[in-house]
Motif scaffolding. Structure first.
Motif, short mmCIF file in Angstrom:
data_model
loop_
_atom_site.label_atom_id
_atom_site.label_comp_id
_atom_site.label_asym_id
_atom_site.label_seq_id
_atom_site.Cartn_x
_atom_site.Cartn_y
_atom_site.Cartn_z
N ALA A 1 0.92 -1.22 -0.04
CA ALA A 1 -0.07 0.06 0.15
C ALA A 1 0.78 1.29 0.00
CB ALA A 1 -1.06 0.11 1.13
N TRP A 2 1.91 1.26 0.77
CA TRP A 2 2.72 2.42 0.88
C TRP A 2 3.63 2.67 -0.42
CZ3 TRP A 2 7.12 2.81 4.95
CH2 TRP A 2 7.95 3.88 5.01
N ALA A 3 3.85 1.65 -1.12
CA ALA A 3 4.62 1.60 -2.39
C ALA A 3 3.58 2.29 -3.50
CB ALA A 3 4.98 0.29 -2.90
N MET A 4 2.24 1.95 -3.35
CA MET A 4 1.27 2.52 -4.29
C MET A 4 1.19 3.92 -3.81
SD MET A 4 -0.80 2.33 -6.62
CE MET A 4 -2.49 2.99 -7.28
N CYS A 5 1.26 4.34 -2.79
CA CYS A 5 0.99 5.75 -2.50
C CYS A 5 2.24 6.73 -2.67
CB CYS A 5 1.03 6.02 -0.69
SG CYS A 5 0.58 7.45 -0.07
N ASP A 6 3.31 6.10 -3.01
CA ASP A 6 4.42 6.65 -3.22
C ASP A 6 4.26 6.95 -4.86
OD1 ASP A 6 5.83 6.74 -0.97
OD2 ASP A 6 7.40 5.14 -1.31
N ARG A 7 3.84 6.09 -5.63
CA ARG A 7 3.53 6.15 -7.02
C ARG A 7 2.46 7.08 -7.18
NH1 ARG A 7 4.08 0.53 -6.75
NH2 ARG A 7 1.82 0.15 -6.88
N VAL A 8 1.52 7.36 -6.50
CA VAL A 8 0.43 8.42 -6.74
C VAL A 8 0.97 9.75 -6.25
CG1 VAL A 8 -1.72 9.17 -6.11
CG2 VAL A 8 -1.44 6.90 -6.24
N ALA A 9 1.94 9.84 -5.16
CA ALA A 9 2.45 10.91 -4.94
C ALA A 9 3.51 11.46 -5.95
CB ALA A 9 3.30 10.64 -3.72
N ALA A 10 4.01 10.46 -6.63
CA ALA A 10 5.06 10.93 -7.67
C ALA A 10 4.11 11.59 -8.75
CB ALA A 10 5.94 9.90 -7.90
N LEU A 11 3.08 11.07 -9.18
CA LEU A 11 2.26 11.26 -10.31
C LEU A 11 1.67 12.99 -9.78
CD1 LEU A 11 0.23 11.30 -12.69
CD2 LEU A 11 -1.22 10.00 -11.33
N ALA A 12 1.27 12.87 -8.67
CA ALA A 12 0.84 14.24 -8.17
C ALA A 12 2.00 15.47 -8.30
CB ALA A 12 0.21 14.18 -6.67
N GLU A 13 3.12 15.23 -7.96
CA GLU A 13 4.08 16.23 -7.83
C GLU A 13 4.48 16.41 -9.43
OE1 GLU A 13 6.21 17.91 -5.47
OE2 GLU A 13 4.13 17.62 -4.75
N GLU B 1 -8.95 12.33 -15.62
CA GLU B 1 -7.75 11.72 -16.34
C GLU B 1 -6.66 11.22 -15.22
OE1 GLU B 1 -6.08 14.29 -19.25
OE2 GLU B 1 -7.84 15.17 -19.32
N LEU B 2 -6.61 11.92 -13.92
CA LEU B 2 -5.81 11.59 -12.98
C LEU B 2 -6.20 10.30 -12.24
CD1 LEU B 2 -4.67 14.87 -11.98
CD2 LEU B 2 -3.20 13.35 -12.75
N ALA B 3 -7.35 10.21 -12.22
CA ALA B 3 -7.96 8.92 -11.69
C ALA B 3 -7.69 7.65 -12.47
CB ALA B 3 -9.60 8.97 -11.44
N ALA B 4 -7.90 7.98 -13.75
CA ALA B 4 -7.60 6.90 -14.83
C ALA B 4 -5.95 6.70 -14.69
CB ALA B 4 -7.89 7.33 -16.14
N LYS B 5 -5.17 7.45 -14.57
CA LYS B 5 -3.66 7.44 -14.55
C LYS B 5 -3.60 6.86 -13.21
CE LYS B 5 0.60 8.30 -15.85
NZ LYS B 5 1.03 7.42 -16.96
N THR B 6 -3.88 7.02 -12.18
CA THR B 6 -3.85 6.29 -10.81
C THR B 6 -4.01 4.75 -11.11
OG1 THR B 6 -4.47 8.24 -9.63
CG2 THR B 6 -4.54 6.21 -8.15
N ASP B 7 -5.23 4.29 -11.69
CA ASP B 7 -5.40 3.01 -11.97
C ASP B 7 -4.26 2.36 -12.75
OD1 ASP B 7 -8.04 3.10 -10.55
OD2 ASP B 7 -9.17 3.41 -12.40
N SER B 8 -3.73 3.06 -13.62
CA SER B 8 -2.60 2.40 -14.37
C SER B 8 -1.38 2.31 -13.50
CB SER B 8 -2.43 3.26 -15.49
OG SER B 8 -1.66 4.50 -15.07
N LEU B 9 -1.38 2.75 -12.49
CA LEU B 9 -0.11 2.64 -11.39
C LEU B 9 -0.51 1.33 -10.53
CD1 LEU B 9 0.51 6.28 -10.02
CD2 LEU B 9 1.72 5.20 -12.09
N PHE B 10 -1.70 0.94 -10.44
CA PHE B 10 -1.99 -0.09 -9.60
C PHE B 10 -1.55 -1.53 -10.01
CE2 PHE B 10 -5.71 -2.94 -8.18
CZ PHE B 10 -5.11 -3.01 -7.01
N THR B 11 -0.83 -2.05 -9.05
CA THR B 11 -0.51 -3.54 -9.50
C THR B 11 -1.23 -4.39 -8.40
OG1 THR B 11 1.57 -3.14 -8.49
CG2 THR B 11 1.56 -3.03 -10.81
N PRO B 12 -2.24 -5.20 -8.98
CA PRO B 12 -2.85 -5.86 -7.65
C PRO B 12 -2.13 -6.95 -6.97
CG PRO B 12 -4.24 -5.77 -9.77
CD PRO B 12 -2.88 -5.37 -10.05
N SER B 13 -2.40 -7.17 -5.76
CA SER B 13 -1.47 -8.16 -5.06
C SER B 13 -2.15 -9.43 -5.47
CB SER B 13 -1.90 -8.07 -3.54
OG SER B 13 -2.05 -6.73 -3.15
#
Length: 114
Positions: free
Chosen positions: A57-69, A102-114
């Motif tokens: 979950a933390w790794a995903m949070c980092d990916r979303v934070a990088a996108l946001a920045e 667009e950012l919601a869709a991009k966030t989905d593309s960052l998700f790698t299901p467990s």
């Protein structure tokens, strides 16, 4: 990426257009795992991502934070054990802009299901 991303958060300008009631259903259909929610009178997009543990979950949070920045537009992130809740909306206009979808869709593309 669309031109909106290249403009570094066009949505964050005062006076940027909110998504209209007529546009909303079509935009929501494009991101079916997201839920429109109203928080303190502000329409937002929210999705909860599930993981096997805190580290994932933390790794995903980092990916979303990088996108946001990268785009200069920042969601609310709630990190919990095995779960990350992401909420996109545009603070400056007090609601949703097309860029939030667009950012919601991009966030989905960052998700790698467990």
């Amino acid at each position: 990426m669309s031109d909106d991303f290249q403009q570094k958060c066009e949505a964050c300008r005062a006076g940027a257009p909110q998504v209209s009631d007529e546009e909303l259903p079509g935009l929501i259909r494009a991101i079916p795992d997201w839920t429109p929610v109203v928080v303190d009178g502000v329409l937002q997009l929210r999705r909860v991502y599930q993981f096997k543990n805190f580290a994932q979950a933390w790794a995903m949070c980092d990916r979303v934070a990088a996108l946001a920045e990268e785009v200069g537009h920042h969601p609310a992130l709630l990190l919990e054990w095995g779960k990350l809740t992401v909420s996109w909306w545009t603070h400056k206009i007090g609601g949703l802009h097309k860029m939030d979808f667009e950012l919601a869709a991009k966030t989905d593309s960052l998700f790698t299901p467990s």
